[in-house]
Write a protein that holds these residues in place. Structure first.
Motif, PDB file in Angstrom:
ATOM      1  N   ASP A   1      -9.536 114.542 -97.130  1.00 37.34           N
ATOM      2  CA  ASP A   1     -10.698 113.685 -96.902  1.00 37.34           C
ATOM      3  C   ASP A   1     -11.004 113.608 -95.413  1.00 37.34           C
ATOM      4  N   THR A   2     -12.267 113.742 -95.085  1.00 41.16           N
ATOM      5  CA  THR A   2     -12.679 113.640 -93.690  1.00 41.16           C
ATOM      6  C   THR A   2     -13.378 112.319 -93.421  1.00 41.16           C
ATOM      7  N   GLU A   3     -13.456 111.481 -94.431  1.00 35.45           N
ATOM      8  CA  GLU A   3     -14.110 110.190 -94.271  1.00 35.45           C
ATOM      9  C   GLU A   3     -13.205 109.241 -93.487  1.00 35.45           C
ATOM     10  N   PHE A   4     -13.817 108.354 -92.740  1.00 29.96           N
ATOM     11  CA  PHE A   4     -13.063 107.342 -92.030  1.00 29.96           C
ATOM     12  C   PHE A   4     -13.867 106.051 -92.023  1.00 29.96           C
TER      13      PHE A   4
ATOM     14  N   ALA B   1     -14.938 102.549 -84.597  1.00 33.19           N
ATOM     15  CA  ALA B   1     -15.119 101.605 -83.497  1.00 33.19           C
ATOM     16  C   ALA B   1     -13.921 101.640 -82.554  1.00 33.19           C
ATOM     17  N   GLU B   2     -12.731 101.752 -83.121  1.00 37.04           N
ATOM     18  CA  GLU B   2     -11.524 101.798 -82.298  1.00 37.04           C
ATOM     19  C   GLU B   2     -11.515 103.049 -81.412  1.00 37.04           C
ATOM     20  N   VAL B   3     -11.856 104.187 -81.979  1.00 36.96           N
ATOM     21  CA  VAL B   3     -11.911 105.434 -81.211  1.00 36.96           C
ATOM     22  C   VAL B   3     -13.004 105.354 -80.161  1.00 36.96           C
ATOM     23  N   PHE B   4     -14.126 104.784 -80.520  1.00 35.57           N
ATOM     24  CA  PHE B   4     -15.233 104.642 -79.578  1.00 35.57           C
ATOM     25  C   PHE B   4     -14.819 103.777 -78.386  1.00 35.57           C
TER      26      PHE B   4
ATOM     27  N   GLN C   1     -14.613 104.955 -74.501  1.00 41.26           N
ATOM     28  CA  GLN C   1     -15.407 104.254 -73.494  1.00 41.26           C
ATOM     29  C   GLN C   1     -14.522 103.795 -72.337  1.00 41.26           C
ATOM     30  N   SER C   2     -13.351 103.261 -72.665  1.00 40.09           N
ATOM     31  CA  SER C   2     -12.477 102.762 -71.612  1.00 40.09           C
ATOM     32  C   SER C   2     -11.894 103.907 -70.794  1.00 40.09           C
TER      33      SER C   2
END
Length: 53
Positions: free
Chosen positions: A28-31, A37-40, A44-45
């Motif tokens: 599965d490639t769904e997340f 949001a956590e990866v984003f 960003q940081s």
């Protein structure tokens, strides 16, 4: 003279990687939105740190 058996056994065939049944959900490639949001946030940081250097 003993008879030679050059054929694979049923267990050998079933345990061969290409003959295994797929595991549900393994590919599965769904997340979730939470994961995205956590990866984003992490990206960003890290990009803001590299700009400050």
């Amino acid at each position: 003279m003993p008879k030679q058996n050059n054929q694979a056994t049923k267990a050998e065939v079933q345990s061969t990687e290409l003959n295994k049944m797929p595991v549900p959900g393994q590919d599965d490639t769904e997340f979730s939105a939470e994961e995205a949001a956590e990866v984003f946030k992490e990206n960003q940081s890290s990009s803001s740190r590299s700009q400050n250097q």
